[in-house]
Design an enzyme around this catalytic site. Structure first.
Site, PDB file in Angstrom:
ATOM      1  N   ASP A  63     102.699  43.678  -0.930  1.00  0.00           N
ATOM      2  CA  ASP A  63     101.486  43.164  -0.297  1.00  0.00           C
ATOM      3  C   ASP A  63     100.296  43.828  -0.996  1.00  0.00           C
ATOM      4  OD1 ASP A  63      99.297  42.656   1.304  1.00  0.00           O
ATOM      5  OD2 ASP A  63     100.378  42.977   3.188  1.00  0.00           O
ATOM      6  N   SER A 141      88.068  34.295  -8.774  1.00  0.00           N
ATOM      7  CA  SER A 141      87.019  34.007  -7.792  1.00  0.00           C
ATOM      8  C   SER A 141      87.170  32.545  -7.367  1.00  0.00           C
ATOM      9  CB  SER A 141      85.634  34.279  -8.395  1.00  0.00           C
ATOM     10  OG  SER A 141      84.646  34.127  -7.403  1.00  0.00           O
ATOM     11  N   TYR A 155      86.198  33.572   3.377  1.00  0.00           N
ATOM     12  CA  TYR A 155      86.747  33.323   2.029  1.00  0.00           C
ATOM     13  C   TYR A 155      85.634  33.397   0.982  1.00  0.00           C
ATOM     14  CZ  TYR A 155      89.186  30.798  -1.744  1.00  0.00           C
ATOM     15  OH  TYR A 155      89.749  30.436  -2.947  1.00  0.00           O
ATOM     16  N   LYS A 159      85.221  36.105  -2.151  1.00  0.00           N
ATOM     17  CA  LYS A 159      85.187  35.675  -3.554  1.00  0.00           C
ATOM     18  C   LYS A 159      83.866  36.085  -4.223  1.00  0.00           C
ATOM     19  CE  LYS A 159      89.282  33.924  -3.841  1.00  0.00           C
ATOM     20  NZ  LYS A 159      90.276  34.509  -4.760  1.00  0.00           N
ATOM     21  N   VAL A 188      92.060  22.788  -7.320  1.00  0.00           N
ATOM     22  CA  VAL A 188      93.393  22.485  -7.862  1.00  0.00           C
ATOM     23  C   VAL A 188      94.334  22.182  -6.685  1.00  0.00           C
ATOM     24  CG1 VAL A 188      95.237  23.332  -9.364  1.00  0.00           C
ATOM     25  CG2 VAL A 188      92.909  24.213  -9.670  1.00  0.00           C
TER      26      VAL A 188
END
Ligand SMILES: NC(=O)c1ccc[n+]([C@@H]2O[C@H](COP(=O)([O-])OP(=O)(O)OC[C@H]3O[C@@H](n4cnc5c(N)ncnc54)[C@H](OP(=O)(O)O)[C@@H]3O)[C@@H](O)[C@H]2O)c1
Length: 260
Positions: A63, A141, A155, A159, A188
């Site tokens: 982790d 990122s 999030y 980043k 993606v």
């Protein structure tokens, strides 16, 4: 096609999506790869695939938010393989954080993996790279850092922190043989990318959509170059300018086209 024969590479987030694609492609191109993630079953499948291309490759369940175990895993790679040339830090989580509704712990959990995982990895491998006078680090990122979207505060913050951290370290180390890159993959259709769409994010515009193969090729052809940023798509680079000069139009577009 650029080859990596003789290089030792660690890839985090190697059980899925972009990390998996990069681990396999690095092995195909001759590197000895150690893939890191948490899901043992997926790591076992990956290990077999890696060894088919590069017999000394392996996987480690770890982790990255647990800085001590992650540091130990990286130190073990370095001592058992004699060096560590490349660190590709793809591991990350993305969970919706609506305001109001989110708790500060939701932010901490995201930061622990996405940001402090990247910091722990970079700090662990840099001393050896500097001692050997060479090394490459690719930290992942997201365009969310440039154009934060509704529901994605944790999030996007994580980043943005990865970008600032990586850029600062990149300029600090550039003249000492160690290249640090910050990757912006566009959108993606990996499990993470598809989950964002399932949660209601509109499919991002065509100019920012990419495939796993395109991102792996971008990274494997460009890493080690003087460029700090590796941009899969140029369009999101304009986001901060659009925000500064056309605030109304910017707000409308980011609300409509929130990106992963
Ligand atoms: N897909 C996109 O559109 C997109 C766009 C911009 C940026 N990115 C970035 O690209 C990177 C790869 O994402 P992806 O799209 O390939 O997502 P993905 O398929 O969900 O893969 C995420 C990977 O991170 C690993 N991971 C998560 N938490 C971890 C932890 N605590 N310790 C170790 N490994 C952990 C997961 O493995 P385990 O669960 O087995 O641990 C998995 O292998 C991420 O940094 C993401 O933010 C993706």
């Amino acid at each position: 096609m650029r080859r990596y024969d003789g290089d030792v590479a660690v890839v985090t987030g190697a059980s899925s999506g972009l990390g998996r694609r990069l681990a396999v492609d690095l092995a195909r191109r001759g590197a000895t790869v150690v893939g890191i993630a948490r899901r043992q079953q997926l790591l076992d499948q990956l290990a077999a695939e890696l060894r088919a291309h590069s017999p000394e490759s392996s996987t480690v369940a770890c982790d990255v938010a647990d800085a001590d175990s992650y540091r130990a895993a990286l130190a073990d790679v370095e001592s058992s393989r004699g060096k560590l040339d490349i660190l590709v830090a793809a591991a990350a989580v993305e969970a919706e954080t609506r305001v109001p509704g989110a708790d500060v712990d939701d932010f901490r959990k995201t930061m622990d993996v996405n940001f402090f995982g990247v910091v722990a990895g970079t700090l662990a491998v840099v001393p050896g790279m500097l001692a050997r006078g060479s090394g490459v680090i690719v930290n992942f990122s997201s365009d969310s850092a440039r154009a934060p979207a509704p529901g994605g505060a944790a999030y996007a913050s994580s980043k943005a922190a990865v970008s600032a951290f990586s850029e600062a370290v990149a300029v600090e180390l550039a003249d000492r043989g160690v290249r640090v890159h910050v990757l912006y993959p566009g959108w993606v259709p990996t499990p993470m990318g598809l989950q964002a769409v399932e949660r209601g994010m509109p499919l991002p515009p065509r100019p920012v959509r990419r495939t796993e193969d395109q991102i792996a090729d971008l990274v494997l052809e460009r890493m080690g170059s003087p460029a700090i940023e590796l941009n899969a798509s140029r369009l999101p680079v304009m986001a901060p300018l659009a925000r500064a000069f056309f605030p109304k139009a910017y707000r409308k577009s980011v609300t409509k086209n929130s990106n992963s």
